[in-house]
Write a protein that holds these residues in place. Structure first.
Motif, PDB file in Angstrom:
ATOM      1  N   ASP A  31       5.001   3.414 -23.463  1.00 32.62           N
ATOM      2  CA  ASP A  31       4.506   4.384 -23.968  1.00 32.62           C
ATOM      3  C   ASP A  31       5.488   5.589 -24.397  1.00 32.62           C
ATOM      4  O   ASP A  31       5.450   6.439 -25.398  1.00 32.62           O
ATOM      5  CB  ASP A  31       3.329   4.831 -23.651  1.00 32.62           C
ATOM      6  N   HIS A  32       6.402   5.869 -23.448  1.00 33.50           N
ATOM      7  CA  HIS A  32       7.300   6.883 -23.628  1.00 33.50           C
ATOM      8  C   HIS A  32       8.503   6.281 -24.806  1.00 33.50           C
ATOM      9  O   HIS A  32       8.779   7.090 -25.660  1.00 33.50           O
ATOM     10  CB  HIS A  32       8.211   7.290 -22.420  1.00 33.50           C
TER      11      HIS A  32
ATOM     12  N   ALA B  94       7.930   4.493 -27.227  1.00 35.33           N
ATOM     13  CA  ALA B  94       7.275   4.162 -28.562  1.00 35.33           C
ATOM     14  C   ALA B  94       7.206   5.856 -29.117  1.00 35.33           C
ATOM     15  O   ALA B  94       7.434   6.171 -30.327  1.00 35.33           O
ATOM     16  CB  ALA B  94       5.768   4.015 -28.499  1.00 35.33           C
ATOM     17  N   GLU B  95       6.922   6.915 -28.124  1.00 41.01           N
ATOM     18  CA  GLU B  95       6.847   8.167 -28.804  1.00 41.01           C
ATOM     19  C   GLU B  95       8.150   8.813 -29.211  1.00 41.01           C
ATOM     20  O   GLU B  95       8.337   9.631 -29.926  1.00 41.01           O
ATOM     21  CB  GLU B  95       6.282   9.143 -27.699  1.00 41.01           C
ATOM     22  N   THR B  96       9.403   8.083 -28.643  1.00 41.48           N
ATOM     23  CA  THR B  96      10.732   8.656 -29.024  1.00 41.48           C
ATOM     24  C   THR B  96      11.294   7.689 -30.099  1.00 41.48           C
ATOM     25  O   THR B  96      12.444   7.969 -30.721  1.00 41.48           O
ATOM     26  CB  THR B  96      11.675   8.799 -28.022  1.00 41.48           C
ATOM     27  N   GLY B  97      10.607   6.743 -30.451  1.00 37.76           N
ATOM     28  CA  GLY B  97      10.880   5.887 -31.711  1.00 37.76           C
ATOM     29  C   GLY B  97      11.904   4.826 -31.133  1.00 37.76           C
ATOM     30  O   GLY B  97      12.692   4.423 -31.961  1.00 37.76           O
ATOM     31  N   ALA B  98      12.039   4.626 -29.972  1.00 36.43           N
ATOM     32  CA  ALA B  98      13.119   3.663 -29.139  1.00 36.43           C
ATOM     33  C   ALA B  98      12.371   2.392 -29.173  1.00 36.43           C
ATOM     34  O   ALA B  98      11.241   2.335 -28.637  1.00 36.43           O
ATOM     35  CB  ALA B  98      13.721   4.270 -28.010  1.00 36.43           C
ATOM     36  N   THR B  99      13.214   1.440 -28.785  1.00 36.89           N
ATOM     37  CA  THR B  99      12.771  -0.071 -28.494  1.00 36.89           C
ATOM     38  C   THR B  99      12.971  -0.250 -27.131  1.00 36.89           C
ATOM     39  O   THR B  99      13.876   0.262 -26.558  1.00 36.89           O
ATOM     40  CB  THR B  99      13.617  -1.003 -29.279  1.00 36.89           C
TER      41      THR B  99
ATOM     42  N   GLY C  55       9.128  14.191 -27.937  1.00 40.78           N
ATOM     43  CA  GLY C  55       8.694  13.325 -28.457  1.00 40.78           C
ATOM     44  C   GLY C  55       7.465  14.082 -29.516  1.00 40.78           C
ATOM     45  O   GLY C  55       6.496  13.313 -30.227  1.00 40.78           O
TER      46      GLY C  55
ATOM     47  N   LYS D 177       5.654  16.619 -32.346  1.00 40.39           N
ATOM     48  CA  LYS D 177       5.819  16.568 -33.673  1.00 40.39           C
ATOM     49  C   LYS D 177       5.091  18.222 -34.156  1.00 40.39           C
ATOM     50  O   LYS D 177       4.058  18.278 -34.227  1.00 40.39           O
ATOM     51  CB  LYS D 177       5.315  15.667 -34.598  1.00 40.39           C
TER      52      LYS D 177
END
Length: 279
Positions: A81-82, A84-89, A249, A251
């Motif tokens: 889930d971390h 995902a929040e940073t837009g990383a795979t 993360g 916005k």
């Protein structure tokens, strides 16, 4: 047991949290919480002592809960889930980076914002503390090499980390970017390190509220995995990644400033409180 170190920075003494809530000095039993003391035999020696007969320590600063750390190994993007929040795979293998051991400090020592920093961030993490030399160990035997667990704040300067070229290390290694403690909780007290709630607040507002359940690569896997590439020694620390809710993360992103107060904790391992100050 909940082991700790108390006293001024650089002159800490070993201690233990008694069941009555008092800190007791262990100097008559062991020289420090590190090295061979972290082995099963060393832990057994402490366990054989009667905390009620040890001197009470009052009002002392708590230092990092382990001494003699040779390696402070961090795992990046280890919570789904971390990532995902940073837009990383989520990486196909653990991302490994080092935090300089000079960053290590006590659990309630301040977070120091470095000069020129504009993006100092927070990360509550589960720290695994190695108890005996580990090399090429299997996942099945990995827990035999763990002395215990602690809370750590993997403080990070995001611009230094990702905008200044090179590796992540320089964004992770500034002074007081590695609070560890308050306790080294021995592994027998943690039934399942993959089922611990964890949280962090800034100025009383909840920022991180996660669980080690969402860790991609668990403790057993990480100890075994790392031991294939480097020998792990007593006192080495593995910081296992952070759940969502970091400043990066958000916005828009939100970062620490002088005057902020950070509090964090992990279920059964205690909590930390840090004032944020400028260097």
């Amino acid at each position: 047991m909940k082991l700790l170190r108390h006293g001024p920075s650089g002159a800490e003494k070993p201690g233990i949290l008694h069941s009555d809530g008092t800190v007791r000095d262990l100097s008559a039993i062991v020289s420090d919480i590190g090295g061979d003391v972290l082995s099963d035999a060393g832990i057994a020696k402490i366990r054989a002592a009667d905390p009620a007969r040890l001197p009470i320590v009052q009002g002392a600063r708590l230092g990092p809960c382990v001494a003699g750390t040779g390696k402070f190994i961090c795992i990046g993007l280890n919570y789904s889930d971390h990532a995902a929040e940073t837009g990383a795979t989520v990486p196909p293998e653990p991302i490994i980076f080092m935090k300089a051991t000079s960053a290590i400090c006590g659990p309630n020592d301040p977070i120091i914002i470095p000069r020129t920093s504009e993006k100092t961030d927070w990360e509550v993490e589960l720290a695994v503390i190695i108890g005996k030399k580990a090399k090429y160990v299997s996942e099945a035997e990995a827990m035999d090499y763990v002395a215990g667990y602690a809370v750590t704040n993997d403080v990070s300067e995001r611009a230094f980390q990702t905008e200044r070229s090179g590796q992540w290390t320089k964004g992770k290694s500034c002074d007081n970017f590695g609070q560890i403690g308050p306790y080294l909780v021995t592994r027998d007290e943690v039934a399942d390190p993959q089922n611990l709630g964890m949280w962090l607040t800034v100025n009383g507002t909840k920022m991180q509220n996660g669980s080690t359940k969402t860790m991609v690569y668990g403790v057993k896997y990480l100890v075994s995995y790392l031991s294939q590439f480097m020998t792990l020694h007593p006192g080495d620390v593995i910081s296992t990644g952070t759940p969502p809710g970091v400043g990066l993360g958000m916005k828009p992103p939100k970062y620490l400033k002088a005057g902020d107060v950070v509090e964090l904790g992990i279920e059964g391992l205690g909590q930390q409180r840090q004032d944020v100050i400028a260097d």
